[in-house]
Structures are given as structure tokens and as C-alpha cells.
Design an enzyme around this catalytic site. Sequence first.
Site, PDB file in Angstrom:
ATOM      1  N   PRO A   2       0.931  -1.107  -0.027  1.00  0.00           N
ATOM      2  CA  PRO A   2      -0.021   0.005   0.005  1.00  0.00           C
ATOM      3  C   PRO A   2       0.928   1.289   0.052  1.00  0.00           C
ATOM      4  CG  PRO A   2       0.042  -1.031   2.301  1.00  0.00           C
ATOM      5  CD  PRO A   2       1.143  -1.591   1.395  1.00  0.00           C
ATOM      6  N   GLU A   3       0.629   2.271  -0.997  1.00  0.00           N
ATOM      7  CA  GLU A   3       0.858   3.336  -0.802  1.00  0.00           C
ATOM      8  C   GLU A   3      -0.546   4.273  -0.776  1.00  0.00           C
ATOM      9  OE1 GLU A   3       4.233   5.220  -2.938  1.00  0.00           O
ATOM     10  OE2 GLU A   3       5.123   3.445  -3.296  1.00  0.00           O
ATOM     11  N   LYS A  52      -1.675   6.862   4.297  1.00  0.00           N
ATOM     12  CA  LYS A  52      -1.931   5.430   4.273  1.00  0.00           C
ATOM     13  C   LYS A  52      -2.902   4.657   5.458  1.00  0.00           C
ATOM     14  CE  LYS A  52       2.959   5.518   2.445  1.00  0.00           C
ATOM     15  NZ  LYS A  52       4.301   5.641   2.551  1.00  0.00           N
ATOM     16  N   ARG A 121      -1.139  15.034  12.958  1.00  0.00           N
ATOM     17  CA  ARG A 121       0.209  14.433  12.729  1.00  0.00           C
ATOM     18  C   ARG A 121       0.650  14.296  11.274  1.00  0.00           C
ATOM     19  NH1 ARG A 121       1.431   9.450  12.723  1.00  0.00           N
ATOM     20  NH2 ARG A 121      -0.146   7.996  13.864  1.00  0.00           N
ATOM     21  N   ASN A 162       7.587   4.446  -1.077  1.00  0.00           N
ATOM     22  CA  ASN A 162       8.992   4.357  -1.748  1.00  0.00           C
ATOM     23  C   ASN A 162       8.986   4.284  -3.236  1.00  0.00           C
ATOM     24  OD1 ASN A 162      11.993   3.897  -1.687  1.00  0.00           O
ATOM     25  ND2 ASN A 162      11.765   1.892  -1.563  1.00  0.00           N
ATOM     26  N   ARG A 248      15.492   2.764   2.628  1.00  0.00           N
ATOM     27  CA  ARG A 248      14.612   2.043   1.639  1.00  0.00           C
ATOM     28  C   ARG A 248      15.469   2.279   0.618  1.00  0.00           C
ATOM     29  NH1 ARG A 248       9.492   1.885   2.973  1.00  0.00           N
ATOM     30  NH2 ARG A 248       9.640   0.090   1.438  1.00  0.00           N
TER      31      ARG A 248
END
Length: 259
Positions: A2-3, A52, A121, A162, A248
Site C-alpha cells: 500500500p501507498e 496510508k 500529525r 518508496n 529504503r
Amino acid sequence: MPEGHTIHRAARDHHRMFVGQRLTVTSPQGRFDVGAGRISGRICEAVEACGKHLLYHFKAAPSLHIHLGLFGRILKGKVPAGDPRGEVRVRLAGESHHVDINGPTICETLSSAEVVSLLSRLGPDPLRDDAEPELAYARITRSRLPVGQLLMDQSVIAGIGNIYRTELLWRQRVHPELPGKDLSAASFEAIWQDACNLLALGAKRNAIITVENAPPARSRYRERVNIFGKTDCPACGSAIRRFTLATRKVYVCEHCQPR
DNA sequence: AGAGTTGTTCAAGC
DNA sequence: AGCTTGAACAACTC
């Protein structure tokens, strides 16, 4: 998996499926406490994605907060549901369909105050119409950290992962190691706009697609990208460098993305 | 079959 | 204060 596009797609789908319905919420492995009817049997009022994070809001009950992490999955089926497959933390069943949340890193209930603090946040989300991209640019220009790292920081921008960070920077010809404070307003604008378009396309097609005129998918892994995981630049043919940034692997064409 | 991975949080230390 | 590092967690593909 998941993005942000995955979560937004699920939120829209589940919103259509569940809102106004009385949901049965169970935890097949007992690893998530839905005991005492805290949510079970409550009317679903809304399903919402931010970055996400996935939130199910209920009438007169705490919200359910899901984050899939690196490995989590959302599986959908028609009722009656069969036996749960794998680590199903929670199963939501409506009138016609059910959804299994497999292997999420976060699966919890949140009070409305906790929902507010979660959302506060997170940085602006390119897939939400309440996003304020200026907040992201302010954060970026305040930091010396590399742009490639800041784009992955969910408190800077929510929803980029990523693959999208690699592809966005390549498409806008920005080097991932450029310090945030040196990113021009024009480059940020272009990255933001591109993120809005690509994430929306990804949500629509259910795949990360960052190449123009992408042909139809062939395999199950349907992503079509320019340099992520590749060895050669599709624009200039030079070798793609890979290195680790923000824990990453990031990819860069040093020719197309000069420092 | 084993390595690799579309993610995050927390704590400790510089 | 800003930043870095490492550990922990998990499911699936190749």
C-alpha cells in the site's frame, strides 16, 4: 503493497459498500478486541483515508483505525464469508459484502479526539481535497534532509511511499539527495501536482503507473514504472544508481536528475 | 526455499 | 533540536 492510492481506493469502495449499514465486526484470531460490542452492530457513518491510514467511523462508537504497513492486505468478498485466510485481524461484514483486514501493523479503535490527533500529525495528502500543500513546502524548505527522505515522511506529505518518491523525483528531474531547503518552489509545485495526478491514476487503475501511455497489465504485479527497480534510464539510457535513503532503496539517474 | 519487500514507531544516542 | 540508527512486526511473490 500500500501507498496512499491503495488506501484511498479501498476507502471509496468501502464507503459505497458500508455507509448506512449495520456492520458485524469480528476478530477471527482474537487478536483485536472488538469485545462487548464496542463496534459490532453499529451503523457505519463514513470510511475515510488519510495518507496510508484507513478509518471507519461509526455512530455512537469509537472509530476503527487500520494501517497496513508493508505487508497488510485488504480482501473483499461476498456474504456469506468463508473461513478467514491468513492473519485476519478484523472482518467487517455488511449486507452484501465483507472485508478482511489481513496482517495490518495497526488495528485499533480510536476516540474522536484520537482521530483528530492522528490526522493532525499527518502532512497534506495529495488525494484529499482539503490538502494544503504549502504546509509541506514549508516543512521541506526548513530542513537540510534530502528531498528523497522528506517525501517519505508522512508528517511532511501523507501517502507517498518508496516507489512514488523514486518515480516523482525522476519525472521532475530532481535529485533525491538535494537538501530540502534547496528545493525551488517551482520544483515543489511540479512534484505536488504530479503526485496528485499519479496517485489518482493509481487509485483508479489499482496499480502504480508512472509511465505515459501505459499498456494494459499483463502479470499480477501490475506496476508500470520508469526507474524503480530498473537498471537503465528509459530517457537517456545511462545506468540507474541505487542506494539506501531513509532505510529504503532509492533509484536515481544521475544524468536526468543532476544535483 | 530463501531473499526481498509499495511501512511505521519507538528508543537511544550523537 | 535535528538527525541517525536499529529493532520489531508482518504476508506475499519470485
